[in-house]
Design a protein around this motif. Structure first.
Motif, PDB file in Angstrom:
ATOM      1  N   MET A 243      -1.797  -9.157  -4.153  1.00  0.00           N
ATOM      2  CA  MET A 243      -1.758  -8.986  -2.712  1.00  0.00           C
ATOM      3  C   MET A 243      -1.170  -7.966  -2.135  1.00  0.00           C
ATOM      4  SD  MET A 243      -0.996 -12.328  -0.259  1.00  0.00           S
ATOM      5  CE  MET A 243      -1.987 -13.455  -1.233  1.00  0.00           C
ATOM      6  N   LYS A 244      -1.561  -7.346  -1.155  1.00  0.00           N
ATOM      7  CA  LYS A 244      -0.961  -6.205  -0.668  1.00  0.00           C
ATOM      8  C   LYS A 244       0.157  -6.530   0.250  1.00  0.00           C
ATOM      9  CE  LYS A 244      -5.356  -3.784   0.518  1.00  0.00           C
ATOM     10  NZ  LYS A 244      -6.219  -3.231   1.461  1.00  0.00           N
ATOM     11  N   LEU A 245       1.042  -5.605   0.222  1.00  0.00           N
ATOM     12  CA  LEU A 245       2.319  -5.776   1.045  1.00  0.00           C
ATOM     13  C   LEU A 245       2.425  -6.070   2.351  1.00  0.00           C
ATOM     14  CD1 LEU A 245       5.462  -5.392   0.371  1.00  0.00           C
ATOM     15  CD2 LEU A 245       5.247  -3.114   1.237  1.00  0.00           C
ATOM     16  N   THR A 246       1.279  -5.795   2.911  1.00  0.00           N
ATOM     17  CA  THR A 246       1.093  -6.156   4.578  1.00  0.00           C
ATOM     18  C   THR A 246       0.876  -7.447   4.760  1.00  0.00           C
ATOM     19  OG1 THR A 246      -1.120  -5.534   4.425  1.00  0.00           O
ATOM     20  CG2 THR A 246       0.594  -3.674   5.396  1.00  0.00           C
ATOM     21  N   GLN A 247       0.045  -7.940   3.619  1.00  0.00           N
ATOM     22  CA  GLN A 247      -0.297  -9.676   3.610  1.00  0.00           C
ATOM     23  C   GLN A 247       0.862 -10.229   3.464  1.00  0.00           C
ATOM     24  OE1 GLN A 247      -3.477  -8.832   0.658  1.00  0.00           O
ATOM     25  NE2 GLN A 247      -5.084  -9.524   2.198  1.00  0.00           N
TER      26      GLN A 247
ATOM     27  N   LYS B  62       9.081 -10.871  -5.423  1.00  0.00           N
ATOM     28  CA  LYS B  62       8.725  -9.844  -4.445  1.00  0.00           C
ATOM     29  C   LYS B  62       8.576 -10.523  -3.234  1.00  0.00           C
ATOM     30  CE  LYS B  62       8.345  -5.716  -2.761  1.00  0.00           C
ATOM     31  NZ  LYS B  62       9.609  -4.917  -2.496  1.00  0.00           N
ATOM     32  N   PHE B  63       7.767 -11.517  -3.083  1.00  0.00           N
ATOM     33  CA  PHE B  63       7.640 -12.269  -2.010  1.00  0.00           C
ATOM     34  C   PHE B  63       8.919 -12.852  -1.467  1.00  0.00           C
ATOM     35  CE2 PHE B  63       6.535 -16.293   0.325  1.00  0.00           C
ATOM     36  CZ  PHE B  63       5.750 -15.723   1.457  1.00  0.00           C
TER      37      PHE B  63
END
Length: 94
Positions: free
Chosen positions: A1-5, A36-37
């Motif tokens: 999943m992208k960082l922006t998401q 990371k999340f």
């Protein structure tokens, strides 16, 4: 999943999911696979006024081994420190 998401999901979780109020503590229990999340979520909590963010990681495979290899007596022996930790969470956290 992208960082922006991930950032958008964290923002939704903090503002809508838990409706974080200024000065509240937050407890996050997460898989090590989601570190990371959790980092992003923790920052979002602090940016929105959390006084403290407690993050505890677990590993599904290690948890499974606990139930697979420990005997019933050991599994049912909940230490006082664990009881106190759970009691504190139920009293302090929303």
């Amino acid at each position: 999943m992208k960082l922006t998401q991930l950032k958008e999901i964290a923002k939704l979780a903090v503002n809508i999911g838990i409706n974080l109020q200024q000065g509240q503590e937050v407890w996050v229990y997460s898989s090590v696979n989601q570190a990371k999340f959790c980092e992003i979520l923790t920052k979002e909590c602090y940016d929105n006024g959390a006084s403290k963010v407690i993050v505890e990681f677990h590993d599904e495979k290690i948890e499974r081994m606990k139930y697979q290899y420990q005997n019933l007596k050991t599994l049912l022996d909940i230490r006082l420190s664990e009881k106190n930790k759970m009691k504190e969470r139920s009293e302090v956290l929303p």
